[in-house]
Write an enzyme that holds these catalytic residues in place. Structure first.
Site, PDB file in Angstrom:
ATOM      1  N   THR A 145      -6.419  -6.251   4.825  1.00  0.00           N
ATOM      2  CA  THR A 145      -5.680  -5.015   4.944  1.00  0.00           C
ATOM      3  C   THR A 145      -6.378  -4.179   5.901  1.00  0.00           C
ATOM      4  OG1 THR A 145      -4.930  -2.899   3.841  1.00  0.00           O
ATOM      5  CG2 THR A 145      -6.810  -4.183   2.785  1.00  0.00           C
ATOM      6  N   ALA A 192      -2.690 -13.582  -3.233  1.00  0.00           N
ATOM      7  CA  ALA A 192      -2.941 -13.178  -4.440  1.00  0.00           C
ATOM      8  C   ALA A 192      -3.846 -11.998  -4.680  1.00  0.00           C
ATOM      9  CB  ALA A 192      -3.475 -14.338  -5.606  1.00  0.00           C
ATOM     10  N   GLU A 207      -6.921  -1.260   5.261  1.00  0.00           N
ATOM     11  CA  GLU A 207      -7.430  -0.188   4.544  1.00  0.00           C
ATOM     12  C   GLU A 207      -9.225  -0.418   4.591  1.00  0.00           C
ATOM     13  OE1 GLU A 207      -5.802   1.199   0.886  1.00  0.00           O
ATOM     14  OE2 GLU A 207      -3.873   0.762   1.662  1.00  0.00           O
ATOM     15  N   LYS A 220     -10.906  -5.084  -1.482  1.00  0.00           N
ATOM     16  CA  LYS A 220     -10.578  -5.933  -0.362  1.00  0.00           C
ATOM     17  C   LYS A 220     -11.550  -6.386   0.586  1.00  0.00           C
ATOM     18  CE  LYS A 220      -6.890  -7.607   0.185  1.00  0.00           C
ATOM     19  NZ  LYS A 220      -6.357  -8.752   0.088  1.00  0.00           N
TER      20      LYS A 220
END
Ligand code: NAD
Ligand code: TDX
Length: 339
Positions: free
Chosen positions: A125, A82, A127, A157
């Site tokens: 991630t 989520a 990123e 994140k």
């Protein structure tokens, strides 16, 4: 085994649920999803038919609601998909990214501490590592590459990952983290590059390529990613981070031209538009740790995966229509009009 999957009505979470239903048929699956704009409940129609699948509409930021689900279900394992996941939206409105991606993760981990779980897995991630230069193809993201984020999305994140590691060290919560870059495949919301381009090309609309289309992403077919997460759950070491990838780098313009060719549409549909603010140049993962320690490796070549993906969207026009009606049109107008 009882597994609680958050964000299961979204892209990767739903693919993970379908993988579990076929590969681990004895497992009980509890899905928790707030059903934001990025979810499509019809994605879970087939899962709902299984007696091993239970769905709760709940927000991971809602401590009382999450605790009540844990109290009732007592999951053995939690996998957190989520999230607010779209970089462009995070540039427009960072706050909800901080709330869902950081606070929501903390609420889930607090419930894991309170009720006890064998594992909390955070879907992360690459990123979080920032970006790599375009002229250094020898450089890759390793698990110990410093965290160095660019967008509000990647920062949220990264914050969540740090919190997960803090809960492991401080409270001894049994955690793992996997980091992946761009996924593609069925059920991806058409705000992301590949489904957006398939949708526009199918409807003979312009294909908005940011900047010159030279930014590079490292693509992985979603099913391969889901097998990777399962491998981390079953074979991964508590406290560890695993990068999941398959050395499949492509410039955005290459992807867009491949989609046009597959759909038999002209390249004149390509429209170069104003670049994304802070646009990361290149993502490239070194997956050797996961390959060596988990015995995991992707099996879908990009040439095959993109054909599977395009055919899936061709066969699921009603699903795409559900996603692109209503709020989506306002979003598209806001983000792309006069860009
Ligand atoms: P998605 O946007 O398609 O789905 C996210 C899901 O989470 C949706 O179903 C949404 O309703 C749900 N959700 C959002 N906020 C919620 C909240 N507060 N409470 C409960 N549910 C909520 O995302 P995705 O592409 O499937 O990504 C899943 C995870 O994988 C994310 O954590 C993302 O950061 C990560 N990730 C995605 C990619 C990619 O290429 N898509 C790559 C690497 C990592
Ligand atoms: O209209 C577009 N035009 C365009 O040129 C869109 C939507 C994107 N792009 C470019 C921007 C990126 O260089 O395509 C590339 C891919 O863009 P996105 O699909 O938005 O993905 P990205 O920003 O790379 O992030 C994705 O991978 C990492 C996911 O959305 C994240 O959730 C994941 O963590």
């Amino acid at each position: 085994m009882k597994i609680l999957v958050t964000g299961g009505a979204g892209f990767i979470g739903s693919n993970f649920i379908y993988l579990l239903l076929s590969e681990r048929p004895a497992w009980k699956i509890i899905c928790v999803d707030a059903l934001t704009y990025a979810a499509n409940i019809h994605t879970l129609n087939d899962a709902m038919k299984s007696e091993n699948f239970t769905f709760y509409k709940e927000d991971i930021r809602n401590r009382a609601g999450i605790d009540a689900i844990f109290e009732k279900e007592h999951p053995d394992v939690v996998v957190n998909f989520a999230a607010e996941s779209h970089v462009d939206r995070s540039i427009e409105n960072p706050e909800i990214f901080l709330e869902t991606n950081i606070i929501g993760t903390a609420v889930l981990m607090d419930a894991c501490r309170k009720y006890g779980v064998e594992r909390f897995h955070q879907v992360g991630t690459d990123e979080v590592y920032g970006d790599l230069p375009l002229d250094r193809p020898d450089l890759f993201f390793h698990e110990d590459t410093p965290i160095h984020t660019s967008s509000p999305y990647s920062t949220s994140k990264a914050s969540a990952d740090l919190l997960v590691q803090a809960y492991h060290r401080t409270y001894g919560l049994p955690v793992t983290i996997s980091r992946r870059s761009n996924n593609y495949g069925p059920y991806q919301f058409p705000e992301k590059l590949i489904p957006l381009m398939i949708h526009n090309a199918t409807n003979d609309k312009p294909l908005p390529v940011y900047g010159q289309g030279l930014n590079v992403r490292d693509w992985l077919y979603v099913k391969d990613h889901c097998y990777g997460i399962l491998a981390v759950l079953e074979k991964g070491k508590v406290g560890e981070v695993y990068n999941l990838g398959g050395h499949n780098e492509k410039a955005n313009i290459e992807i867009v031209k491949t989609i046009l060719a597959e759909l038999g549409k002209p390249e004149s549909l390509i429209t170069y538009v104003t670049d994304r603010k802070g646009h990361d140049l290149r993502y490239a993962i070194d997956p050797s740790k996961a390959m060596k320690e988990l015995g995991w490796a992707p099996t879908t070549m990009f040439g095959d995966g993109i054909k599977l993906t395009i055919n899936w969207y061709r066969e699921h026009t009603e699903w795409m229509r559900e996603c692109t009606s209503g709020e989506y049109m306002k979003y598209y107008e806001k983000m792309y009009h006069n860009r």
